[in-house]
Design a protein around this motif. Sequence first.
Motif, PDB file in Angstrom:
ATOM      1  N   THR A   1     -29.393  95.941 -11.364  1.00 41.83           N
ATOM      2  CA  THR A   1     -28.634  96.977 -10.677  1.00 41.83           C
ATOM      3  C   THR A   1     -28.278  96.540  -9.266  1.00 41.83           C
ATOM      4  OG1 THR A   1     -30.647  98.093  -9.995  1.00 41.83           O
ATOM      5  CG2 THR A   1     -29.585  98.875 -12.021  1.00 41.83           C
ATOM      6  N   CYS A   2     -28.952  95.530  -8.770  1.00 41.91           N
ATOM      7  CA  CYS A   2     -28.644  94.968  -7.452  1.00 41.91           C
ATOM      8  C   CYS A   2     -27.590  93.878  -7.655  1.00 41.91           C
ATOM      9  CB  CYS A   2     -29.910  94.395  -6.829  1.00 41.91           C
ATOM     10  SG  CYS A   2     -29.640  93.484  -5.316  1.00 41.91           S
ATOM     11  N   TYR A   3     -26.473  93.968  -6.956  1.00 45.97           N
ATOM     12  CA  TYR A   3     -25.381  93.023  -7.176  1.00 45.97           C
ATOM     13  C   TYR A   3     -25.842  91.579  -7.015  1.00 45.97           C
ATOM     14  CZ  TYR A   3     -20.898  90.724  -6.976  1.00 45.97           C
ATOM     15  OH  TYR A   3     -19.852  89.890  -7.237  1.00 45.97           O
ATOM     16  N   ARG A   4     -26.646  91.310  -6.003  1.00 44.99           N
ATOM     17  CA  ARG A   4     -27.105  89.940  -5.745  1.00 44.99           C
ATOM     18  C   ARG A   4     -27.907  89.394  -6.932  1.00 44.99           C
ATOM     19  NH1 ARG A   4     -30.328  90.296  -0.975  1.00 44.99           N
ATOM     20  NH2 ARG A   4     -31.897  90.976  -2.422  1.00 44.99           N
ATOM     21  N   SER A   5     -28.857  90.177  -7.430  1.00 47.00           N
ATOM     22  CA  SER A   5     -29.684  89.666  -8.527  1.00 47.00           C
ATOM     23  C   SER A   5     -28.913  89.619  -9.847  1.00 47.00           C
ATOM     24  CB  SER A   5     -30.964  90.482  -8.673  1.00 47.00           C
ATOM     25  OG  SER A   5     -30.671  91.802  -9.048  1.00 47.00           O
ATOM     26  N   SER A   6     -27.901  90.465 -10.009  1.00 42.39           N
ATOM     27  CA  SER A   6     -27.133  90.411 -11.260  1.00 42.39           C
ATOM     28  C   SER A   6     -26.280  89.149 -11.334  1.00 42.39           C
ATOM     29  CB  SER A   6     -26.259  91.654 -11.423  1.00 42.39           C
ATOM     30  OG  SER A   6     -25.186  91.650 -10.507  1.00 42.39           O
ATOM     31  N   SER A   7     -26.099  88.470 -10.212  1.00 43.69           N
ATOM     32  CA  SER A   7     -25.369  87.202 -10.195  1.00 43.69           C
ATOM     33  C   SER A   7     -26.290  86.006 -10.407  1.00 43.69           C
ATOM     34  CB  SER A   7     -24.635  87.040  -8.859  1.00 43.69           C
ATOM     35  OG  SER A   7     -23.689  88.067  -8.706  1.00 43.69           O
ATOM     36  N   ASP A   8     -27.583  86.238 -10.405  1.00 43.45           N
ATOM     37  CA  ASP A   8     -28.586  85.184 -10.580  1.00 43.45           C
ATOM     38  C   ASP A   8     -28.615  84.758 -12.048  1.00 43.45           C
ATOM     39  OD1 ASP A   8     -31.004  83.779 -11.038  1.00 43.45           O
ATOM     40  OD2 ASP A   8     -32.013  84.845  -9.422  1.00 43.45           O
ATOM     41  N   LEU A   9     -28.357  83.488 -12.318  1.00 44.40           N
ATOM     42  CA  LEU A   9     -28.296  83.005 -13.699  1.00 44.40           C
ATOM     43  C   LEU A   9     -29.619  83.182 -14.429  1.00 44.40           C
ATOM     44  CD1 LEU A   9     -26.116  79.782 -13.325  1.00 44.40           C
ATOM     45  CD2 LEU A   9     -25.400  82.108 -13.929  1.00 44.40           C
ATOM     46  N   LEU A  10     -30.738  83.023 -13.737  1.00 43.46           N
ATOM     47  CA  LEU A  10     -32.048  83.223 -14.372  1.00 43.46           C
ATOM     48  C   LEU A  10     -32.198  84.672 -14.831  1.00 43.46           C
ATOM     49  CD1 LEU A  10     -34.828  82.207 -15.228  1.00 43.46           C
ATOM     50  CD2 LEU A  10     -35.632  82.712 -12.908  1.00 43.46           C
ATOM     51  N   VAL A  11     -31.793  85.617 -13.996  1.00 46.52           N
ATOM     52  CA  VAL A  11     -31.854  87.032 -14.368  1.00 46.52           C
ATOM     53  C   VAL A  11     -30.940  87.296 -15.560  1.00 46.52           C
ATOM     54  CG1 VAL A  11     -31.336  89.390 -13.597  1.00 46.52           C
ATOM     55  CG2 VAL A  11     -32.535  87.816 -12.065  1.00 46.52           C
ATOM     56  N   GLN A  12     -29.734  86.751 -15.538  1.00 48.07           N
ATOM     57  CA  GLN A  12     -28.801  86.929 -16.651  1.00 48.07           C
ATOM     58  C   GLN A  12     -29.383  86.371 -17.950  1.00 48.07           C
ATOM     59  OE1 GLN A  12     -25.025  85.198 -15.598  1.00 48.07           O
ATOM     60  NE2 GLN A  12     -24.799  86.485 -13.794  1.00 48.07           N
ATOM     61  N   ASP A  13     -29.957  85.184 -17.865  1.00 49.46           N
ATOM     62  CA  ASP A  13     -30.535  84.549 -19.057  1.00 49.46           C
ATOM     63  C   ASP A  13     -31.743  85.320 -19.576  1.00 49.46           C
ATOM     64  OD1 ASP A  13     -28.586  82.619 -18.776  1.00 49.46           O
ATOM     65  OD2 ASP A  13     -29.950  81.093 -17.963  1.00 49.46           O
ATOM     66  N   GLN A  14     -32.585  85.792 -18.673  1.00 50.92           N
ATOM     67  CA  GLN A  14     -33.773  86.524 -19.093  1.00 50.92           C
ATOM     68  C   GLN A  14     -33.429  87.893 -19.660  1.00 50.92           C
ATOM     69  OE1 GLN A  14     -37.345  85.727 -19.184  1.00 50.92           O
ATOM     70  NE2 GLN A  14     -36.056  83.942 -19.551  1.00 50.92           N
ATOM     71  N   LEU A  15     -32.416  88.548 -19.106  1.00 52.31           N
ATOM     72  CA  LEU A  15     -31.971  89.821 -19.681  1.00 52.31           C
ATOM     73  C   LEU A  15     -31.447  89.586 -21.093  1.00 52.31           C
ATOM     74  CD1 LEU A  15     -31.456  92.822 -19.505  1.00 52.31           C
ATOM     75  CD2 LEU A  15     -29.290  92.315 -18.362  1.00 52.31           C
ATOM     76  N   GLY A  16     -30.662  88.543 -21.276  1.00 50.66           N
ATOM     77  CA  GLY A  16     -30.171  88.201 -22.603  1.00 50.66           C
ATOM     78  C   GLY A  16     -31.301  87.886 -23.565  1.00 50.66           C
ATOM     79  N   ALA A  17     -32.298  87.154 -23.098  1.00 55.98           N
ATOM     80  CA  ALA A  17     -33.450  86.816 -23.948  1.00 55.98           C
ATOM     81  C   ALA A  17     -34.235  88.069 -24.337  1.00 55.98           C
ATOM     82  CB  ALA A  17     -34.357  85.814 -23.228  1.00 55.98           C
ATOM     83  N   ALA A  18     -34.369  89.006 -23.406  1.00 60.42           N
ATOM     84  CA  ALA A  18     -35.074  90.261 -23.696  1.00 60.42           C
ATOM     85  C   ALA A  18     -34.306  91.071 -24.751  1.00 60.42           C
ATOM     86  CB  ALA A  18     -35.257  91.078 -22.423  1.00 60.42           C
ATOM     87  N   ILE A  19     -32.989  91.129 -24.620  1.00 63.54           N
ATOM     88  CA  ILE A  19     -32.178  91.840 -25.611  1.00 63.54           C
ATOM     89  C   ILE A  19     -32.260  91.136 -26.961  1.00 63.54           C
ATOM     90  CG2 ILE A  19     -29.818  92.488 -26.248  1.00 63.54           C
ATOM     91  CD1 ILE A  19     -29.318  92.955 -23.208  1.00 63.54           C
ATOM     92  N   LEU A  20     -32.208  89.813 -26.954  1.00 60.37           N
ATOM     93  CA  LEU A  20     -32.316  89.050 -28.198  1.00 60.37           C
ATOM     94  C   LEU A  20     -33.655  89.326 -28.889  1.00 60.37           C
ATOM     95  CD1 LEU A  20     -30.944  86.913 -30.025  1.00 60.37           C
ATOM     96  CD2 LEU A  20     -32.123  85.172 -28.663  1.00 60.37           C
ATOM     97  N   ASP A  21     -34.735  89.364 -28.118  1.00 55.86           N
ATOM     98  CA  ASP A  21     -36.046  89.701 -28.687  1.00 55.86           C
ATOM     99  C   ASP A  21     -36.024  91.088 -29.320  1.00 55.86           C
ATOM    100  OD1 ASP A  21     -37.087  87.274 -27.862  1.00 55.86           O
ATOM    101  OD2 ASP A  21     -38.264  88.112 -26.206  1.00 55.86           O
ATOM    102  N   ALA A  22     -35.409  92.048 -28.621  1.00 56.18           N
ATOM    103  CA  ALA A  22     -35.384  93.431 -29.111  1.00 56.18           C
ATOM    104  C   ALA A  22     -34.572  93.558 -30.394  1.00 56.18           C
ATOM    105  CB  ALA A  22     -34.826  94.361 -28.034  1.00 56.18           C
TER     106      ALA A  22
END
Length: 87
Positions: A25-46
Amino acid sequence: VIDVPRQLFVSVVPHGPDETTLLSTCYRSSSDLLVQDQLGAAILDAVGVIPHGVLCFFPSYSVMERLIARWKATQLWQQLNDIKTVY
């Protein structure tokens, strides 16, 4: 019609599979590739364990579009589509 007690689960995912804090929800962290990859990995797990549909909410269309572009570049988008149809 949804049987809420039996068919609905709502949750916030505070961190990814490697414990990376997901503050998209923070613009700066949403641009972080690690955050993007980990969010995707969490969704993939779910989606791998949830038997039917999954609905994900994002803080804005621009964040959603940024995530989709990243996930397509890293092949995560295809992995999601291999498990469930993504709309």
